[in-house]
Design an enzyme around this catalytic site. Structure first.
Site, PDB file in Angstrom:
ATOM      1  CB  CYS A  89      27.510  41.811  41.384  1.00 56.99           C
ATOM      2  SG  CYS A  89      28.101  40.812  39.960  1.00 56.99           S
ATOM      3  CB  CYS A 163      24.548  40.822  45.751  1.00 54.54           C
ATOM      4  SG  CYS A 163      26.097  41.365  46.557  1.00 54.54           S
ATOM      5  CB  CYS A 167      26.332  41.053  49.624  1.00 49.88           C
ATOM      6  SG  CYS A 167      26.476  41.385  47.888  1.00 49.88           S
TER       7      CYS A 167
END
Length: 215
Positions: A89, A163, A167
């Protein structure tokens, strides 16, 4: 260690002790220079955002241990068939830490779980800690950390939570994106539904991986 970031003598002594422990455990797999490099880099990564420097050597040692374990898997030096899940996250202080706690609780030693964040916070969200304690799971000893390439490559499943484009994405990996509210700034009452949804998703993932749940 970066000369621009001086380290107190007590921290140096603590790091030396951690290095001896890592070398004892990973010496048969990696050379001393590799182990020290990973410890130094892990310390530097955590020092940039850690709230309490007193625990940095210990936390850096735990972070380096995770990364060396991942590297051994990536390089084929350790293969035991145990599935590895990585929870990601933004701050690695709430959602991913609760998911990690539930996964470790329900899967036990039958699977491995790690977590990370794109912009790690200083500490774990206190409301998330309290919410997990209500379920008998203590995540207070965990710490926010960044994701790293070797940890990502070692994972069989990468679960992302909010995210977005930050990410990391590696082709060929199994990805799951869990849409969950961010518990940052929320009180315990508001975090409970997020916690419960995370547990539901974790149990589904464990079942899908064919890992027996400890209940």
């Amino acid at each position: 260690m970066n000369a621009a970031t001086p380290i107190a003598l007590d921290q140096e002594a603590a790091l030396a002790s951690v290095l001896r422990s890592l070398t004892s455990d990973f010496g048969p797999t990696f050379d001393d220079e590799t182990i020290k490099t990973f410890l130094d880099h892990s310390y530097a990564e955590l020092a940039g955002h850690a709230k309490d420097a007193n625990y940095l050597p210990l936390l850096a040692g735990r972070f380096a241990r995770q990364r060396l374990t991942a590297l051994a898997r990536v390089e084929g030096r350790h293969r035991d068939g145990t599935p590895v899940v990585l929870f990601l996250c933004t701050h690695n202080s709430g959602r991913s830490q609760m998911a990690l706690g539930f996964f470790a609780h329900h899967a036990g030693d039958a699977a491995i779980a790690w977590s990370g964040g794109s912009h790690p916070a200083e500490s774990i969200n206190t409301a998330a800690i309290d919410a997990m304690l209500e379920r008998g799971i203590d995540i207070s000893t965990e710490f926010p950390k960044p994701w790293t390439t070797e940890v990502l490559k070692a994972a069989d499943v990468v679960v992302t939570m909010g995210c977005g484009d930050e990410c990391p994405y590696f082709p060929g990996k199994r990805y799951e994106d869990w849409e969950l509210d961010d518990p940052a700034g929320l009180d315990l009452h508001a975090v409970r539904p997020i916690r419960d949804e995370i547990e539901r998703k974790v149990l589904e993932l464990i079942a899908d991986l064919g890992v027996p749940s400890r209940g």
